[in-house]
Scaffold this active site. Structure first.
Site, PDB file in Angstrom:
ATOM      1  N   HIS A   1       0.816  -1.534   0.192  1.00  0.00           N
ATOM      2  CA  HIS A   1      -0.165   0.571  -0.004  1.00  0.00           C
ATOM      3  C   HIS A   1       1.320   1.282   0.175  1.00  0.00           C
ATOM      4  CE1 HIS A   1      -4.290   1.961   0.819  1.00  0.00           C
ATOM      5  NE2 HIS A   1      -3.750   2.674   1.175  1.00  0.00           N
TER       6      HIS A   1
ATOM      7  N   ASP B   1     -13.694   2.748   6.857  1.00  0.00           N
ATOM      8  CA  ASP B   1     -13.118   3.684   5.889  1.00  0.00           C
ATOM      9  C   ASP B   1     -13.543   4.013   5.317  1.00  0.00           C
ATOM     10  OD1 ASP B   1     -10.076   4.329   5.306  1.00  0.00           O
ATOM     11  OD2 ASP B   1      -9.939   2.764   4.049  1.00  0.00           O
TER      12      ASP B   1
ATOM     13  N   ARG C   1     -12.729  12.940   5.252  1.00  0.00           N
ATOM     14  CA  ARG C   1     -11.451  13.401   5.574  1.00  0.00           C
ATOM     15  C   ARG C   1     -10.619  14.006   4.083  1.00  0.00           C
ATOM     16  NH1 ARG C   1      -7.855   8.973   5.695  1.00  0.00           N
ATOM     17  NH2 ARG C   1      -6.236  10.028   5.684  1.00  0.00           N
TER      18      ARG C   1
ATOM     19  N   SER D   1      -6.527   3.934   8.151  1.00  0.00           N
ATOM     20  CA  SER D   1      -7.002   3.924   7.400  1.00  0.00           C
ATOM     21  C   SER D   1      -6.046   2.677   6.368  1.00  0.00           C
ATOM     22  CB  SER D   1      -7.102   5.383   6.916  1.00  0.00           C
ATOM     23  OG  SER D   1      -7.363   4.961   4.647  1.00  0.00           O
TER      24      SER D   1
ATOM     25  N   LYS E   1      -7.121  -1.727   6.440  1.00  0.00           N
ATOM     26  CA  LYS E   1      -8.151  -2.425   5.512  1.00  0.00           C
ATOM     27  C   LYS E   1      -6.667  -3.749   5.022  1.00  0.00           C
ATOM     28  CE  LYS E   1      -7.397   0.923   2.214  1.00  0.00           C
ATOM     29  NZ  LYS E   1      -7.883   3.037   3.053  1.00  0.00           N
TER      30      LYS E   1
HETATM   31  N1  URA Z   1      -4.086   5.779   1.337  1.00  0.00           N
HETATM   32  C1  URA Z   1      -4.999   5.168   2.175  1.00  0.00           C
HETATM   33  O1  URA Z   1      -5.528   4.489   2.196  1.00  0.00           O
HETATM   34  N2  URA Z   1      -5.140   6.057   2.947  1.00  0.00           N
HETATM   35  C2  URA Z   1      -4.582   7.037   3.912  1.00  0.00           C
HETATM   36  O2  URA Z   1      -5.497   7.862   4.301  1.00  0.00           O
HETATM   37  C3  URA Z   1      -3.765   7.748   3.169  1.00  0.00           C
HETATM   38  C4  URA Z   1      -3.635   6.570   2.074  1.00  0.00           C
END
Ligand code: URA
Length: 444
Positions: A82, A161, A168, A183, A187
Site C-alpha cells: 500500500h 474506512d 477526510r 485507514s 483495510k
Molecule cells: N491510503 C489510504 O488508504 N489511506 C490514507 O489515509 C492514505 C493513503
C-alpha cells in the site's frame, strides 16, 4: 457517552478510551452520528494527534465495522502493498498482477483519489465495466481462482474506512498520521494478508513532505502492523516529481499497460520491482530481495505479468479490448501542449502542483460527490534533469472542461522550474524500514 463529549475531549488533548473511539466509529457507520460531528472529530485529531493506543483502538474499531477475510486455506502466504499516496503513482496496477504471476496471492484493497493524490480504484474504473465492488465471497473465490483481486472498501469489509476516507478528503484532514495509519492498516488487516510492504512517500507531492514526519508515519504503520501480527515493512520513496510521465486516471492505466508490456518509464519499473521483490521475500518464495528482483524482471519481460493483468480485468468485468488496444479509448475534448519559454535544464516539477492541476482539469474530486473525467490528465514530456530549449513541449494537458489557456499556462509556469544546470540526482528509493529500524535498500 455522547459524540459531543468525545469530540470536546479530543479537542482538549485528552486521551480517548477504546469505548469512546468505538462509540464514534460504530455510530458513524450506522448513520446515528452525522458527518459534521465526525468531521469535527477528525479535525480535532488532526491537531491533537493520537497516542499509540488510540491509533490501535481506532484501527480495531474500523476493522470491526465489517468482516475480516480469512485466507488460511490458500496454502500460500497472501501479501499486499500500500502506498501512502502520491502523484502519478500507478504502481499497484502493475505490481498486483506481477507478484501474482510469481505465484503469490495478492488480495488488494485500495482507495480512491484523496486530495491531490490519485487512487487505484479510480484508475481501474477508468476501464469500462471494471468492478471494484466485489462481495466478500466473490473476492475470496477470485483469489482462489486467479491469485489476485483488486477491490475497494465495501459494506462488508471496513465500511468505516469507506465513509471516513471520503469525509477526510472533503474536510482537509487527510495529512494526519493516526488517520492515515488507521485507514491503511484497517483495510490491510481486514483483507486477510499475512505480510505487507508499504510505500511511504516523502517530498513535495506526499501528504508528509519532511523525511522526519514520513519516518514517524512508517514507524507507526509498522508498529500497528506488529500489534495485529501482520508482518509489515516499508520503503521510503521520493515523491518530489510525479512517478512516470502520466498523471490522470486513464492516462495512468495506459502507462501501466505499457509497463506491463515492458515499455514502462524507468522510475515506475524500478519501484515496482523493488516493492515486488520485498513482497516475494515476505512470502518466503525467494531467499533474498536480489533474487526477487531478477525473478520479477523475467516475469515482466516474458509477458506473464501482462497476461495476469488481462485475466484480472476480464474476471472483474472490465473491457479487455481497451487494454489490448488502448488507442481506441475515447479522447478528451481538448489536447493542449505547454511549451518551454526558456533554454536550460528541468530542475523541479512540483508533484503537489501537478496533482492539483490534474484535479482542476477534471481528473480528481474537489468534493465527495464530484464525478471524475477518466480521460483528463497530464503527460509530462520532460522530467527532472532533462534539457529543454525554447518551444519544446513541457507538458500535454488532456481535458474536456472549458478552461482558459492563459490560466493553464500560468499554473504550469509555477510548477516547472528551469535552471542553467542540474546536478541534484536524488535516489528514488531512500531507505528500507522494518521493526528494527531504518536500513539501506536493497537489504540483505
Ligand atoms: N491510503 C489510504 O488508504 N489511506 C490514507 O489515509 C492514505 C493513503
Amino acid at each position: 457517552m455522547s459524540a459531543i463529549q468525545i469530540i470536546t475531549r479530543k479537542r482538549d488533548g485528552i486521551e480517548l478510551s477504546e469505548q469512546e473511539i468505538k462509540f464514534l466509529v460504530e455510530g458513524y457507520v450506522s448513520d446515528e452520528i452525522p458527518d459534521y460531528q465526525i468531521a469535527a472529530f477528525l479535525m480535532a485529531t488532526y491537531f491533537q494527534g493520537m497516542s499509540f493506543d488510540e491509533t490501535y483502538f481506532l484501527t480495531k474499531a474500523m476493522i470491526d465495522s465489517g468482516s475480516a477475510v480469512d485466507f488460511s486455506n490458500l496454502g500460500a502466504i497472501p501479501v499486499d502493498k500500500h502506498s501512502t499516496g502520491g502523484v502519478g503513482d500507478k504502481i499497484s496496477l502493475i505490481l498486483a498482477p506481477l507478484v501474482a504471476s510469481a505465484g503469490v496471492p495478492v488480495p488488494m484493497m485500495s482507495g480512491r483519489g484523496l486530495g491531490h493524490s490519485g487512487g487505484t480504484l479510480d484508475k481501474l474504473e477508468a476501464i469500462p465495466g471494471f468492478r471494484t465492488r466485489l462481495s466478500l465471497s466473490e473476492f475470496k473465490t477470485q483469489i482462489e481462482k486467479i491469485g489476485v483481486a483488486m477491490i475497494g472498501q465495501t459494506q462488508e469489509i471496513v465500511p468505516a474506512d469507506q465513509k471516513i476516507y471520503a469525509l477526510r478528503d472533503s474536510s482537509g484532514t487527510v495529512a494526519s498520521i493516526p488517520l492515515v495509519v488507521a485507514s491503511i492498516m484497517s483495510k490491510k488487516i481486514a483483507e486477510g494478508v499475512k505480510a505487507l510492504v508499504l510505500d511511504v512517500k516523502t517530498g513535495k507531492g506526499a501528504f508528509f513532505t519532511s523525511k522526519e514526519k514520513s519516518l514517524a508515519l512508517a514507524k507507526r504503520l509498522i508498529a500497528i502492523g506488529d500489534k495485529f501480527d501482520l508482518e509489515t515493512t516499508a520503503l521510503m520513496t521520493a515523491m518530489d516529481q510525479p512517478l512516470g510521465y502520466a498523471v490522470g486516471n486513464w492516462l495512468e492505466t495506459k502507462e501501466s499497460i505499457e509497463t506491463l508490456k515492458g515499455e514502462g518509464p524507468e522510475d515506475v519499473v524500478e519501484l515496482t520491482l523493488a516493492l515486488g521483490a520485498e513482497m516475494l521475500y515476505q512470502a518466503r518464495i525467494v531467499e533474498d530481495v536480489s533474487t526477487g528482483l531478477r525473478k520479477l524482471k523475467e516475469l515482466l519481460d516474458s509477458g506473464a505479468a501482462y497476461n495476469k493483468f488481462l485475466t484480472l480485468v476480464q474476471e472483474q468485468g472490465g473491457d479487455i479490448s481497451l487494454v489490448e488496444n488502448p488507442e481506441k479509448y475515447p479522447k478528451s475534448r481538448f489536447h493542449h501542449f505547454i511549451l518551454s519559454q526558456k533554454n536550460g535544464f528541468i530542475t523541479s516539477i512540483d508533484a503537489l502542483k501537478v496533482g492539483l492541476l490534474a484535479m482542476e482539469i477534471g481528473a480528481g474530486r474537489k468534493k465527495i460527490s464530484d464525478p471524475i473525467d477518466y480521460t483528463a490528465g497530464i503527460i509530462l514530456r520532460k522530467k527532472n534533469g532533462d534539457q529543454v530549449n525554447v518551444g519544446d513541449p513541457l507538458l500535454e494537458l488532456h481535458y474536456s472542461k472549458a478552461i482558459s489557456k492563459d490560466s493553464l499556462q500560468q499554473q504550469v509556469d509555477e510548477l516547472v522550474t528551469i535552471g542553467e544546470d542540474y546536478s541534484e540526482e536524488t535516489p528514488l528509493i531512500l531507505s528500507y524500514i522494518n521493526k528494527k529500524g531504518q536500513q539501506r535498500w536493497p537489504h540483505k
